[in-house]
Design a protein around this motif. Structure first.
Motif, mmCIF file in Angstrom:
data_model
loop_
_atom_site.group_PDB
_atom_site.id
_atom_site.type_symbol
_atom_site.label_atom_id
_atom_site.label_comp_id
_atom_site.label_asym_id
_atom_site.label_seq_id
_atom_site.Cartn_x
_atom_site.Cartn_y
_atom_site.Cartn_z
ATOM 1 N N ILE A 130 0.849 -1.185 0.000
ATOM 2 C CA ILE A 130 0.000 0.000 0.000
ATOM 3 C C ILE A 130 0.894 1.247 0.000
ATOM 4 O O ILE A 130 1.784 1.381 0.838
ATOM 5 C CB ILE A 130 -0.935 0.039 1.224
ATOM 6 N N VAL A 131 0.630 2.145 -0.958
ATOM 7 C CA VAL A 131 1.426 3.360 -1.088
ATOM 8 C C VAL A 131 0.505 4.579 -0.993
ATOM 9 O O VAL A 131 -0.127 4.966 -1.979
ATOM 10 C CB VAL A 131 2.190 3.396 -2.429
ATOM 11 N N PRO A 132 0.381 5.203 0.194
ATOM 12 C CA PRO A 132 -0.387 6.440 0.293
ATOM 13 C C PRO A 132 0.381 7.548 -0.437
ATOM 14 O O PRO A 132 1.565 7.765 -0.174
ATOM 15 C CB PRO A 132 -0.449 6.711 1.800
ATOM 16 N N THR A 133 -0.288 8.244 -1.349
ATOM 17 C CA THR A 133 0.405 9.273 -2.134
ATOM 18 C C THR A 133 0.032 10.685 -1.707
ATOM 19 O O THR A 133 0.575 11.650 -2.250
ATOM 20 C CB THR A 133 0.097 9.101 -3.634
ATOM 21 N N GLU A 134 -0.863 10.821 -0.749
ATOM 22 C CA GLU A 134 -1.293 12.152 -0.301
ATOM 23 C C GLU A 134 -0.105 12.954 0.224
ATOM 24 O O GLU A 134 0.687 12.475 1.043
ATOM 25 C CB GLU A 134 -2.343 12.032 0.801
ATOM 26 N N GLY A 135 0.023 14.191 -0.259
ATOM 27 C CA GLY A 135 1.059 15.087 0.223
ATOM 28 C C GLY A 135 2.465 14.758 -0.240
ATOM 29 O O GLY A 135 3.428 15.403 0.200
ATOM 30 N N LYS A 136 2.605 13.783 -1.100
ATOM 31 C CA LYS A 136 3.930 13.399 -1.588
ATOM 32 C C LYS A 136 4.125 13.900 -3.017
ATOM 33 O O LYS A 136 3.180 13.929 -3.816
ATOM 34 C CB LYS A 136 4.097 11.878 -1.569
ATOM 35 N N SER A 137 5.338 14.259 -3.338
ATOM 36 C CA SER A 137 5.647 14.648 -4.705
ATOM 37 C C SER A 137 5.736 13.403 -5.571
ATOM 38 O O SER A 137 5.875 12.286 -5.067
ATOM 39 C CB SER A 137 6.977 15.401 -4.759
ATOM 40 N N VAL A 138 5.670 13.607 -6.876
ATOM 41 C CA VAL A 138 5.831 12.487 -7.808
ATOM 42 C C VAL A 138 7.176 11.806 -7.573
ATOM 43 O O VAL A 138 7.271 10.567 -7.559
ATOM 44 C CB VAL A 138 5.724 12.990 -9.266
ATOM 45 N N GLY A 139 8.199 12.608 -7.360
ATOM 46 C CA GLY A 139 9.530 12.044 -7.136
ATOM 47 C C GLY A 139 9.595 11.177 -5.889
ATOM 48 O O GLY A 139 10.261 10.143 -5.879
ATOM 49 N N GLN A 140 8.902 11.593 -4.842
ATOM 50 C CA GLN A 140 8.909 10.811 -3.607
ATOM 51 C C GLN A 140 8.229 9.462 -3.799
ATOM 52 O O GLN A 140 8.726 8.432 -3.323
ATOM 53 C CB GLN A 140 8.222 11.594 -2.489
ATOM 54 N N VAL A 141 7.094 9.459 -4.496
ATOM 55 C CA VAL A 141 6.387 8.201 -4.730
ATOM 56 C C VAL A 141 7.207 7.305 -5.656
ATOM 57 O O VAL A 141 7.313 6.096 -5.432
ATOM 58 C CB VAL A 141 4.985 8.456 -5.328
ATOM 59 N N PHE A 142 7.797 7.903 -6.673
ATOM 60 C CA PHE A 142 8.668 7.148 -7.586
ATOM 61 C C PHE A 142 9.811 6.482 -6.821
ATOM 62 O O PHE A 142 10.083 5.287 -6.989
ATOM 63 C CB PHE A 142 9.226 8.093 -8.654
ATOM 64 N N ASP A 143 10.464 7.227 -5.949
ATOM 65 C CA ASP A 143 11.577 6.676 -5.169
ATOM 66 C C ASP A 143 11.105 5.538 -4.268
ATOM 67 O O ASP A 143 11.812 4.529 -4.099
ATOM 68 C CB ASP A 143 12.229 7.773 -4.319
ATOM 69 N N GLU A 144 9.916 5.703 -3.692
ATOM 70 C CA GLU A 144 9.368 4.676 -2.807
ATOM 71 C C GLU A 144 9.120 3.378 -3.569
ATOM 72 O O GLU A 144 9.438 2.280 -3.089
ATOM 73 C CB GLU A 144 8.071 5.182 -2.177
ATOM 74 N N VAL A 145 8.566 3.493 -4.776
ATOM 75 C CA VAL A 145 8.303 2.311 -5.591
ATOM 76 C C VAL A 145 9.608 1.658 -6.028
ATOM 77 O O VAL A 145 9.779 0.431 -5.919
ATOM 78 C CB VAL A 145 7.451 2.682 -6.822
ATOM 79 N N MET A 146 10.527 2.453 -6.520
ATOM 80 C CA MET A 146 11.794 1.909 -7.019
ATOM 81 C C MET A 146 12.565 1.184 -5.913
ATOM 82 O O MET A 146 13.212 0.158 -6.160
ATOM 83 C CB MET A 146 12.656 3.025 -7.615
ATOM 84 N N ALA A 147 12.471 1.697 -4.696
ATOM 85 C CA ALA A 147 13.195 1.093 -3.570
ATOM 86 C C ALA A 147 12.630 -0.272 -3.197
ATOM 87 O O ALA A 147 13.338 -1.098 -2.603
ATOM 88 C CB ALA A 147 13.149 2.023 -2.356
ATOM 89 N N ARG A 148 11.365 -0.521 -3.552
ATOM 90 C CA ARG A 148 10.743 -1.798 -3.184
ATOM 91 C C ARG A 148 10.806 -2.850 -4.293
ATOM 92 O O ARG A 148 10.419 -3.997 -4.064
ATOM 93 C CB ARG A 148 9.253 -1.560 -2.843
ATOM 94 N N LEU A 149 11.286 -2.471 -5.468
ATOM 95 C CA LEU A 149 11.312 -3.420 -6.581
ATOM 96 C C LEU A 149 12.344 -4.515 -6.352
ATOM 97 O O LEU A 149 13.437 -4.268 -5.834
ATOM 98 C CB LEU A 149 11.645 -2.706 -7.890
#
Length: 222
Positions: free
Chosen positions: A200-219
């Motif tokens: 689960i990735v809450p995206t509220e209040g996060k920049s696109v870059g922050q969400v991108f980094d979060e996804v990439m770190a979990r791959l």
């Protein structure tokens, strides 16, 4: 490797998914485009959204082409029907109510499973609402994005304004998001819900870059 990204309309799937696919050199498959294609063509031909038999006959004859390039400067249309570019028409908020009705028809959802699977080559980031639960239940990794409705409306506005070059009234976008949310939650087949093994990735209040980094770190490493 299949990376599944699910979530409601406007949660950031497309923007982040495109960046992830581009970074990995993967195809980007937006499964929602299949439903948009059926909706656009049904409206063009004057087929009622409750005429399941006619809609299924239409779907049998349709040649839907989606562009799987994640690049923002891709060549060719994002979505074509029988070679006709319908990219802008398919993103028009005015089709939201009909799109929601199409997406609730179980016969159409079942018929589109295999075309959606075929659209994803060996390595792909696949976006939608039932990717981790129905289309690719064995995906290598699954994400489920969340965000409140107000933030999703704002994101949808920015997305449409970039694509169309003109401002879209919030009232229209609110109706679109509400219609799609209700359809996602109320349909009997493949309702919107995270897979049991989704991150689960809450995206509220996060920049696109922050969400991108979060996804990439979990791959997973590949």
């Amino acid at each position: 490797m299949i990376v599944a990204i699910d979530g409601p309309a406007g949660s950031g799937k497309t923007t982040v998914g495109r960046l992830v696919a581009d970074a990995l050199g993967f195809a980007l498959v937006d499964t929602g485009l299949f439903y948009r294609a059926v909706t656009v063509e049904a409206r063009r031909r004057g087929i009622g959204m409750d005429d399941v038999a006619a809609l299924m006959q239409l779907l049998d004859r349709l040649h839907i082409q989606i562009n799987t390039s994640p690049s923002s400067d891709r060549t060719g249309p994002l979505l074509a029907i029988d070679g006709r570019d319908v990219s802008l028409e398919a993103q028009d908020p005015a089709i939201a109510a009909d799109l929601s009705r199409i997406a609730q028809i179980s016969e159409i959802r079942r018929a589109l499973v295999e075309p959606q699977r075929r659209a994803a080559p060996g390595n792909a980031v696949v976006l939608g609402r039932d990717i981790g639960t129905v289309i690719f239940p064995e995906a290598d990794i699954k994400f489920f994005f969340t965000a409140p409705a107000a933030e999703r409306v704002a994101r949808r506005r920015r997305e449409l304004d970039r694509a169309r070059g003109s401002a879209t009234p919030d009232a229209i976008l609110e109706q679109e998001i509400d219609a799609r949310d209700r359809a996602d939650q109320e349909r009997q087949i493949a309702p919107l819900r995270p897979a049991t093994d989704a991150i689960i990735v809450p995206t509220e209040g996060k920049s696109v870059g922050q969400v991108f980094d979060e996804v990439m770190a979990r791959l997973p490493k590949h």
